[in-house]
Scaffold this motif. Structure first.
Motif, short mmCIF file in Angstrom:
data_model
loop_
_atom_site.label_atom_id
_atom_site.label_comp_id
_atom_site.label_asym_id
_atom_site.label_seq_id
_atom_site.Cartn_x
_atom_site.Cartn_y
_atom_site.Cartn_z
N LEU A 200 0.85 -1.19 0.00
CA LEU A 200 0.00 0.00 0.00
C LEU A 200 0.88 1.24 0.00
N ARG A 201 0.61 2.13 -0.94
CA ARG A 201 1.28 3.43 -0.97
C ARG A 201 0.21 4.51 -0.97
N TYR A 202 0.21 5.31 0.08
CA TYR A 202 -0.78 6.37 0.24
C TYR A 202 -0.04 7.71 0.22
N GLU A 203 -0.58 8.68 -0.55
CA GLU A 203 0.06 10.00 -0.63
C GLU A 203 -1.00 11.09 -0.55
N ASP A 204 -0.70 12.14 0.26
CA ASP A 204 -1.56 13.32 0.32
C ASP A 204 -0.70 14.53 0.62
N GLY A 205 -1.33 15.61 1.07
CA GLY A 205 -0.59 16.85 1.31
C GLY A 205 0.46 16.76 2.39
N ASN A 206 0.38 15.76 3.26
CA ASN A 206 1.34 15.59 4.34
C ASN A 206 2.45 14.61 4.01
N GLY A 207 2.45 14.06 2.81
CA GLY A 207 3.53 13.15 2.46
C GLY A 207 3.03 11.77 2.06
N VAL A 208 3.89 10.77 2.28
CA VAL A 208 3.63 9.40 1.83
C VAL A 208 3.64 8.45 3.02
N ILE A 209 2.67 7.53 3.03
CA ILE A 209 2.60 6.45 4.01
C ILE A 209 2.59 5.14 3.24
N THR A 210 3.44 4.21 3.65
CA THR A 210 3.52 2.92 2.95
C THR A 210 3.38 1.75 3.93
N SER A 211 2.98 0.63 3.37
CA SER A 211 2.90 -0.62 4.15
C SER A 211 3.06 -1.77 3.18
N SER A 212 4.00 -2.68 3.47
CA SER A 212 4.23 -3.85 2.61
C SER A 212 4.47 -5.07 3.48
N GLY A 213 3.89 -6.18 3.05
CA GLY A 213 4.06 -7.41 3.81
C GLY A 213 2.96 -8.40 3.49
N LYS A 214 2.58 -9.21 4.46
CA LYS A 214 1.54 -10.21 4.28
C LYS A 214 0.39 -9.98 5.26
N LEU A 215 -0.80 -10.34 4.83
CA LEU A 215 -1.98 -10.27 5.69
C LEU A 215 -2.66 -11.63 5.72
#
Length: 286
Positions: free
Chosen positions: A182-197
């Motif tokens: 998951l790569r999320y981007e908005d006005g405050n920057g980028v948040i990422t998460s990678s792995g297994k669920l």
């Protein structure tokens, strides 16, 4: 005697000319019929193609497929909420029956009832389905109804024209059975998460705005409404100007059959002696 022979010869010649004339007349009629038949088949294809393009423009969802020997990649792109009013398909239905049919000299009927009930359904031939709910807060749902989607990988990219205040991540599980990025981007920057669920449970990643817990955006993966390995992306933005763009790459095992997808809308039309009925095909991959 000579006059009799000449008369008989003339009569035979005239008869032969009449026979050949009738033969060529019938041949021309057959060829004209074949041309009309071929034209009608081609025109039917053009009509289906026109409707496919128009419907896809109104409903906006973009689909691309890359089918390999072992795995198939399905790429989905969309916006939450939509830039367009999806009820515009009612205007398309009116245009088809009152204008387009007359222009093309065809008989045409479409049933968009399942697309104007607050949810559009894009169905794949391998049983996968992509629903876009637009009645209130919008969400998209990628799944197999009451079954396992068999998705092994979800790569998700999100861009939001707002600024997140806080976020609540999901819990990655090294022993999980579905790979996520998951790569999320908005006005405050980028948040990422990678792995297994673990797909047997509901895993939710939530982004909050303005401090109001109801002003949020969420990505859910796993067990959702009786379906396994499903994906749902939802928004409940307070700001009417806030928009999100999403792109999803889903990987599933390949089938030996061709993959095609269509909106849950019925089309019936006739061109000359060619009749056609069924769903409106949006795309296919061989």
């Amino acid at each position: 005697m000579k006059g009799f022979v000449i008369s008989i010869s003339a009569l035979l010649l005239l008869s032969a000319l009449l026979v050949f004339s009738q033969f060529y007349l019938n041949l021309n009629l057959e060829r004209e019929s074949e041309v009309v038949s071929v034209f009608s088949v081609e025109k039917a294809g053009f009509v289906r193609s026109d409707l496919s393009v128009d419907l896809n423009k109104l409903l906006e969802t973009s689909v691309d497929v890359n089918r390999g020997v072992s795995f198939t990649e399905i790429f989905l792109r969309d916006k939450l909420p939509s830039d367009l009013n999806k009820l515009n398909v009612l205007g398309l239905r009116s245009f088809l029956s009152s204008v387009y049919a007359k222009q093309q000299n065809i008989s045409i009927e479409v049933d968009f009832n399942k697309l104007v009930d607050g949810k559009t359904e894009l169905v794949f031939s391998n049983a996968l389905q992509y629903d876009y709910s637009y009645a209130n807060d919008t969400n998209v749902f990628f799944y197999v109804p009451a079954s396992d989607s068999n998705v092994t990988v979800f790569d998700i990219n999100v861009t939001v024209n707002d600024s997140v205040v806080s976020s609540i991540p999901w819990s990655l599980n090294p022993s999980g059975d579905i790979n996520v990025s998951l790569r999320y981007e908005d006005g405050n920057g980028v948040i990422t998460s990678s792995g297994k669920l673990d797909s047997s449970t509901l895993n939710t990643f939530t982004f909050n705005y303005s401090g109001n817990p109801n002003d949020s955006f969420s990505v859910e993966i796993g067990a959702i409404e009786g379906s396994q390995k499903a994906l749902r992306i939802s928004e409940s933005f307070d700001n009417a100007a806030t928009r999100s763009s999403i792109s999803v790459r889903a990987v599933v095992p390949s089938s030996s059959d061709n993959l095609y997808w269509f909106y849950d809308a019925d089309l019936n039309f006739s061109v000359a002696d060619v009749n056609s009925s069924g769903k409106i095909l949006i795309g296919e991959n061989f």
